[in-house]
Design a protein around this motif. Structure first.
Motif, short mmCIF file in Angstrom:
data_model
loop_
_atom_site.label_atom_id
_atom_site.label_comp_id
_atom_site.label_asym_id
_atom_site.label_seq_id
_atom_site.Cartn_x
_atom_site.Cartn_y
_atom_site.Cartn_z
N MET A 1 0.84 -1.19 0.00
CA MET A 1 0.00 0.00 0.00
C MET A 1 0.88 1.25 0.00
SD MET A 1 -2.95 -0.92 2.84
CE MET A 1 -4.20 0.20 2.27
N THR A 2 0.36 2.29 -0.60
CA THR A 2 1.09 3.55 -0.62
C THR A 2 0.84 4.30 0.70
OG1 THR A 2 -0.74 4.81 -1.58
CG2 THR A 2 0.77 3.73 -3.12
N ILE A 6 -2.46 4.17 3.22
CA ILE A 6 -2.32 3.84 4.65
C ILE A 6 -2.91 4.96 5.50
CG2 ILE A 6 -0.66 3.50 6.52
CD1 ILE A 6 1.09 1.99 4.47
N LYS A 7 -2.62 6.22 5.16
CA LYS A 7 -3.17 7.36 5.91
C LYS A 7 -4.69 7.35 5.83
CE LYS A 7 -3.20 12.33 6.42
NZ LYS A 7 -2.54 13.59 6.13
N SER A 8 -5.24 7.11 4.65
CA SER A 8 -6.69 7.06 4.48
C SER A 8 -7.31 5.96 5.34
CB SER A 8 -7.02 6.85 3.01
OG SER A 8 -8.40 6.68 2.83
N PHE A 90 4.85 4.98 8.22
CA PHE A 90 3.83 4.22 7.49
C PHE A 90 4.41 2.95 6.87
CE2 PHE A 90 1.00 8.16 6.62
CZ PHE A 90 0.51 8.08 7.90
N GLU A 91 5.67 2.98 6.47
CA GLU A 91 6.27 1.79 5.85
C GLU A 91 6.40 0.63 6.83
OE1 GLU A 91 10.95 3.07 6.02
OE2 GLU A 91 9.61 4.11 4.62
N ASP A 92 6.31 0.90 8.14
CA ASP A 92 6.37 -0.15 9.16
C ASP A 92 4.99 -0.66 9.55
OD1 ASP A 92 9.13 0.11 9.22
OD2 ASP A 92 9.08 1.58 10.84
#
Length: 101
Positions: A1-2, A6-8, A90-92
């Motif tokens: 996921m981008t 992820i934020k969304s 977010f990458e984690d």
């Protein structure tokens, strides 16, 4: 996921995800759940009124301070009143499910 996806997902109450944590050191995967306990006022950030909790009864939780473009900042207080801050990239984060189903 981008990062944007992820934020969304994290902005939705009920999203379940995994992230690195200091709660257990045995390499176990711990699931967390996003909660929205109040709606933000007009002049507040959209993530105001959100918390992250371990996805089990009576799990530890932290308040969400900010969800940026690449990181999520959370805070909590110890019994002695010391502020604890956690910042996760977010990458984690691995999204398990999005929103309340």
């Amino acid at each position: 996921m981008t990062n944007k996806e992820i934020k969304s997902a994290l902005m939705q109450s009920g999203t379940i995800f995994t992230m690195p944590t200091r709660f257990c050191s045995k390499g176990e995967t711990v699931e967390f759940k996003m909660y929205r306990f109040s709606e933000p006022f007009l002049d507040e950030r959209p993530e105001s009124g959100m918390s992250v909790s371990v996805n089990k009864p009576f799990g530890e939780s932290m308040n969400v301070e900010k969800i940026g473009t690449k990181t999520m900042s959370m805070f909590s207080f110890t019994m002695m009143g010391t502020r604890c801050v956690e910042k996760v990239r977010f990458e984690d984060i691995t999204i398990v499910s999005v929103g309340d189903q």
